[in-house]
Design a protein around this motif. Sequence first.
Motif, PDB file in Angstrom:
ATOM      1  N   VAL A  18      13.061  -3.863  -0.669  1.00  0.00           N
ATOM      2  CA  VAL A  18      12.031  -3.352  -1.131  1.00  0.00           C
ATOM      3  C   VAL A  18      12.231  -2.247  -2.245  1.00  0.00           C
ATOM      4  O   VAL A  18      11.334  -1.782  -2.851  1.00  0.00           O
TER       5      VAL A  18
ATOM      6  N   GLU B 217       4.890 -12.823   0.579  1.00  0.00           N
ATOM      7  CA  GLU B 217       3.410 -13.232   0.729  1.00  0.00           C
ATOM      8  C   GLU B 217       3.166 -14.413   0.974  1.00  0.00           C
ATOM      9  O   GLU B 217       2.201 -14.748   1.523  1.00  0.00           O
TER      10      GLU B 217
ATOM     11  N   TRP C 208       7.959  -9.238  -3.002  1.00  0.00           N
ATOM     12  CA  TRP C 208       6.533  -9.301  -2.357  1.00  0.00           C
ATOM     13  C   TRP C 208       6.051 -10.727  -2.847  1.00  0.00           C
ATOM     14  O   TRP C 208       5.227 -11.514  -1.993  1.00  0.00           O
TER      15      TRP C 208
ATOM     16  N   GLN D 180       2.152  -3.440   0.991  1.00  0.00           N
ATOM     17  CA  GLN D 180       1.555  -4.748   1.456  1.00  0.00           C
ATOM     18  C   GLN D 180       2.803  -5.351   2.533  1.00  0.00           C
ATOM     19  O   GLN D 180       2.233  -6.209   3.209  1.00  0.00           O
ATOM     20  N   VAL D 181       3.961  -5.206   2.277  1.00  0.00           N
ATOM     21  CA  VAL D 181       5.037  -5.932   3.103  1.00  0.00           C
ATOM     22  C   VAL D 181       4.690  -5.541   4.601  1.00  0.00           C
ATOM     23  O   VAL D 181       4.785  -6.081   5.506  1.00  0.00           O
TER      24      VAL D 181
ATOM     25  N   GLU E  11       3.195  -2.550  -3.336  1.00  0.00           N
ATOM     26  CA  GLU E  11       3.702  -3.893  -2.757  1.00  0.00           C
ATOM     27  C   GLU E  11       4.427  -3.520  -1.553  1.00  0.00           C
ATOM     28  O   GLU E  11       4.543  -4.255  -0.762  1.00  0.00           O
TER      29      GLU E  11
END
Length: 252
Positions: A219, A203, A199, A229-230, A226
């Motif tokens: 992941v 990001e 991440w 968030q991805v 996180e």
Amino acid sequence: MSSVSNLARIALSLGLPAGLLDRGPSLRGTKFLAKAALKARFSDSGRPFQMVNVGACDGALFDDVTPWLHRIPKARAMLVEPIPYNQKRLRANYPDTDRFVIEPVAVTRTKGTITVHTFDAAALEAGTLPIEFIGCSSVTDTNLMSGKNAWGEADANFNKFAPHLKDIEVPSETLQTLLDRNGITHIDAFLVDCEGADWIVFEQLDLKRYRPGMIKVEVGALPAPEIGQVVVKLKTAGYQVGFQAEDVWAFA
């Protein structure tokens, strides 16, 4: 691999049915890469296929995407790999220095140096450690590096492997610095496999600016927030997202 074998692989990949692709994101990735290979072989678009792979390892082991660089004529890549042992293997696998740039750094939020947990190169070369440990270096305290929930805290395997763990200092750069330094203005495929720092890397990618056709982010070593968030970043940008094993695959 011969040219005939490459063409056969491409033809088979392009023939995958839609129903099968929907159930297997990695198969959709294979079809995406096969189309890129076909376009590069029979079309003169003037813009070569461009890959960015952060955490490239040796570009071969347990990697179903990077080897397509050998099947896509004139393909180019920025291969980011901070571990010296892997850099040597990576260059041996991708010897064309004009098309394949190796950046010997870690990607972080700020320029500097960073400590990476890795395994001793001599032990890897001697076969003392399992071959998959070649790709297990990390800037984070993953389960593998700490022994927690890897083989189990009481598992003798960890005690056997732990003496070969070592910390090394490597230079670090931001992702945008690397892209700018290598004059990368478009990205067709973007890969991240950074054993827990995924991440931190992803990001930083400006999806609006580069809009890669295919994205693959490991992941498996990320905490749940996180991973979320991805997925949110990809969905917000309008990507089709699928999970397979420990990877998120996304297509523009």
